[in-house]
Design a protein around this motif. Structure first.
Motif, PDB file in Angstrom:
ATOM      1  N   HIS A  51       0.846  -1.281  -0.155  1.00  0.00           N
ATOM      2  CA  HIS A  51      -0.105  -0.074  -0.064  1.00  0.00           C
ATOM      3  C   HIS A  51       0.934   1.281   0.101  1.00  0.00           C
ATOM      4  CE1 HIS A  51      -2.956  -2.934   1.239  1.00  0.00           C
ATOM      5  NE2 HIS A  51      -4.141  -1.735   1.416  1.00  0.00           N
ATOM      6  N   PHE A  52       0.377   2.266  -0.756  1.00  0.00           N
ATOM      7  CA  PHE A  52       0.777   3.589  -0.401  1.00  0.00           C
ATOM      8  C   PHE A  52       0.082   4.647  -0.457  1.00  0.00           C
ATOM      9  CE2 PHE A  52       1.220   2.334  -5.092  1.00  0.00           C
ATOM     10  CZ  PHE A  52       0.929   3.603  -5.554  1.00  0.00           C
ATOM     11  N   ILE A  53       0.292   5.972   0.014  1.00  0.00           N
ATOM     12  CA  ILE A  53      -0.677   6.764   0.343  1.00  0.00           C
ATOM     13  C   ILE A  53      -0.164   7.996  -0.380  1.00  0.00           C
ATOM     14  CG2 ILE A  53      -1.383   8.188   2.252  1.00  0.00           C
ATOM     15  CD1 ILE A  53      -0.414   6.089   4.157  1.00  0.00           C
ATOM     16  N   LEU A  54      -1.243   8.621  -1.141  1.00  0.00           N
ATOM     17  CA  LEU A  54      -1.144   9.849  -1.886  1.00  0.00           C
ATOM     18  C   LEU A  54      -1.398  11.257  -0.897  1.00  0.00           C
ATOM     19  CD1 LEU A  54      -2.688   8.586  -5.295  1.00  0.00           C
ATOM     20  CD2 LEU A  54      -0.313   8.652  -4.444  1.00  0.00           C
ATOM     21  N   LYS A  55      -2.675  10.970  -0.354  1.00  0.00           N
ATOM     22  CA  LYS A  55      -3.167  11.903   0.536  1.00  0.00           C
ATOM     23  C   LYS A  55      -3.569  11.621   1.922  1.00  0.00           C
ATOM     24  CE  LYS A  55      -4.352  14.896  -3.249  1.00  0.00           C
ATOM     25  NZ  LYS A  55      -5.500  15.591  -4.326  1.00  0.00           N
ATOM     26  N   GLY A  56      -4.095  12.315   2.749  1.00  0.00           N
ATOM     27  CA  GLY A  56      -4.561  12.087   3.868  1.00  0.00           C
ATOM     28  C   GLY A  56      -3.793  11.181   4.689  1.00  0.00           C
ATOM     29  N   LYS A  57      -4.484  10.528   5.890  1.00  0.00           N
ATOM     30  CA  LYS A  57      -3.611   9.737   6.725  1.00  0.00           C
ATOM     31  C   LYS A  57      -4.231   8.473   7.181  1.00  0.00           C
ATOM     32  CE  LYS A  57      -4.643  12.548  10.794  1.00  0.00           C
ATOM     33  NZ  LYS A  57      -4.335  13.611  12.001  1.00  0.00           N
ATOM     34  N   GLY A  58      -3.534   7.634   7.736  1.00  0.00           N
ATOM     35  CA  GLY A  58      -4.281   6.354   8.420  1.00  0.00           C
ATOM     36  C   GLY A  58      -3.227   5.857   9.474  1.00  0.00           C
ATOM     37  N   TYR A  59      -3.540   4.616   9.775  1.00  0.00           N
ATOM     38  CA  TYR A  59      -2.797   3.888  10.888  1.00  0.00           C
ATOM     39  C   TYR A  59      -2.589   2.533  10.487  1.00  0.00           C
ATOM     40  CZ  TYR A  59      -4.955   8.183  12.699  1.00  0.00           C
ATOM     41  OH  TYR A  59      -5.038   9.467  13.246  1.00  0.00           O
ATOM     42  N   VAL A  60      -1.424   2.051  11.027  1.00  0.00           N
ATOM     43  CA  VAL A  60      -0.890   0.485  10.646  1.00  0.00           C
ATOM     44  C   VAL A  60      -0.770   0.048  12.195  1.00  0.00           C
ATOM     45  CG1 VAL A  60       0.936  -0.947  10.046  1.00  0.00           C
ATOM     46  CG2 VAL A  60      -0.228   0.743   8.506  1.00  0.00           C
ATOM     47  N   TYR A  61      -1.063  -1.057  12.615  1.00  0.00           N
ATOM     48  CA  TYR A  61      -0.855  -1.647  13.903  1.00  0.00           C
ATOM     49  C   TYR A  61       0.180  -2.788  13.630  1.00  0.00           C
ATOM     50  CZ  TYR A  61      -5.188   1.108  15.106  1.00  0.00           C
ATOM     51  OH  TYR A  61      -6.153   1.959  15.217  1.00  0.00           O
ATOM     52  N   SER A  62       1.027  -2.693  14.619  1.00  0.00           N
ATOM     53  CA  SER A  62       2.241  -3.635  14.804  1.00  0.00           C
ATOM     54  C   SER A  62       2.726  -3.912  16.083  1.00  0.00           C
ATOM     55  CB  SER A  62       3.238  -3.491  13.660  1.00  0.00           C
ATOM     56  OG  SER A  62       4.189  -4.414  13.816  1.00  0.00           O
ATOM     57  N   GLN A  63       2.616  -5.227  16.602  1.00  0.00           N
ATOM     58  CA  GLN A  63       3.164  -5.478  17.924  1.00  0.00           C
ATOM     59  C   GLN A  63       2.623  -4.811  18.881  1.00  0.00           C
ATOM     60  OE1 GLN A  63       7.406  -5.951  17.498  1.00  0.00           O
ATOM     61  NE2 GLN A  63       7.409  -7.541  15.880  1.00  0.00           N
ATOM     62  N   GLY A  64       1.257  -4.351  18.987  1.00  0.00           N
ATOM     63  CA  GLY A  64       0.757  -3.383  19.945  1.00  0.00           C
ATOM     64  C   GLY A  64       1.085  -2.087  19.884  1.00  0.00           C
ATOM     65  N   THR A  65       1.682  -1.715  18.855  1.00  0.00           N
ATOM     66  CA  THR A  65       1.858  -0.318  18.517  1.00  0.00           C
ATOM     67  C   THR A  65       1.102   0.326  17.353  1.00  0.00           C
ATOM     68  OG1 THR A  65       4.142  -0.472  19.340  1.00  0.00           O
ATOM     69  CG2 THR A  65       3.729   1.446  18.187  1.00  0.00           C
ATOM     70  N   LYS A  66       0.797   1.431  17.487  1.00  0.00           N
ATOM     71  CA  LYS A  66      -0.005   2.186  16.406  1.00  0.00           C
ATOM     72  C   LYS A  66       0.688   3.284  15.680  1.00  0.00           C
ATOM     73  CE  LYS A  66      -4.235   5.033  15.905  1.00  0.00           C
ATOM     74  NZ  LYS A  66      -5.430   5.730  16.462  1.00  0.00           N
TER      75      LYS A  66
END
Length: 281
Positions: A51-66
């Motif tokens: 995935h890659f982001i052109l605009k805006g924002k979002g969140y990825v979660y890994s090993q209990g971290t956001k």
């Protein structure tokens, strides 16, 4: 914008990479994914997920971290990883994705996304998007004459990503160096009589711990990785020499040619002789 395009299985089985499912979301605040490890949803237990982001924002979660990601950022999951990510509710990301198969791309992808999601920043994200637009255009009106081009566009995209992307901070598994050293050792010594117990001792781990961490990090069991290494060596000999199947079996680490033929067909879906003839042009 919400677009989902599925590519049919390629007619040629030897592409180094090939798109399976591509698309994008724009202004879609409810875009949320939470898939367990080894999920068969959209064959994600077999595919990479970029995935890659052109605009805006979002969140990825890994090993209990956001982790918060925004324009110019991206993330890559390898096969069999748990996947959890979502768009920001107030400023949802404009995002593109491609789920793809990959074979023998170790030198290009390395271990990106293998044991954990790989988060990156790309200062020329528009370059990735240009290739993505080409893939979307192909997928909307796809025919089999275009599958070579689809593979080539994806490969070019991965080249740009691997060459120019900068990793974002993410805690590393302390076992990874030992696992990667074991993988290199297995690849270098695959033609010899080596056992998983011997490899585990090489890393300093117990056999159960080593097997579990290797599978988690590399996406396959140690036994499967060793077999794959031997098959890759055999492929090289089949195409570059006139040696007999029996000789190639022995030189690739197999004690019996019948077992070699059985394993080769299981992995490649062709017998060694069929593989050799398929490339004889």
């Amino acid at each position: 914008m919400r677009e989902h395009i599925f590519f049919p299985n390629p007619s040629f089985p030897h592409y180094s990479c090939y798109p399976d499912f591509i698309g994008g979301y724009q202004n879609h605040a409810s875009h949320t994914v939470d898939r367990p490890a080894q999920s068969s949803d959209f064959k994600l237990n077999q595919l990479y997920n970029l995935h890659f982001i052109l605009k805006g924002k979002g969140y990825v979660y890994s090993q209990g971290t956001k982790y918060e990601l925004s324009a110019g950022h991206g993330f890559l999951y390898g096969p069999e990883l748990a996947q959890r990510y979502q768009a920001d509710l107030s400023d949802p990301w404009d995002i593109r994705w491609v789920h793809f198969s990959a074979s023998a791309l170790e030198s290009l992808l390395g271990n990106r996304g293998i044991s954990e999601v790989w988060l990156f920043e790309h200062h020329h994200i528009e370059t990735l998007n240009q290739r993505m637009d080409e893939l979307l255009s192909l997928g909307r009106n796809f025919d089999l004459q275009q599958e070579i081009r689809a593979s080539a566009i994806l490969y070019e995209m991965l080249l740009h990503m691997s060459k120019e992307a900068v990793p974002l901070h993410l805690p590393k598994d302390p076992s990874l160096p030992g696992i990667h050293a074991a993988a290199n050792y297995m690849r270098e010594h695959c033609t010899q009589s080596v056992s998983i117990t011997e490899i585990a001792i090489f890393t300093g781990y117990s056999v159960p711990y080593f097997s579990r961490k290797f599978h988690q990090s590399m996406g396959v069991t140690p036994t499967a990785y060793l077999l794959e290494s031997r098959i890759l060596h055999a492929k090289k000999l089949l195409l570059s020499t006139n040696k007999t199947i029996q000789d190639i079996a022995v030189e690739s680490g197999f004690s019996q040619s019948s077992y070699f033929i059985h394993c080769f067909k299981k992995v490649v879906d062709l017998t060694p002789e069929q593989f050799r003839l398929s490339w004889d042009s």
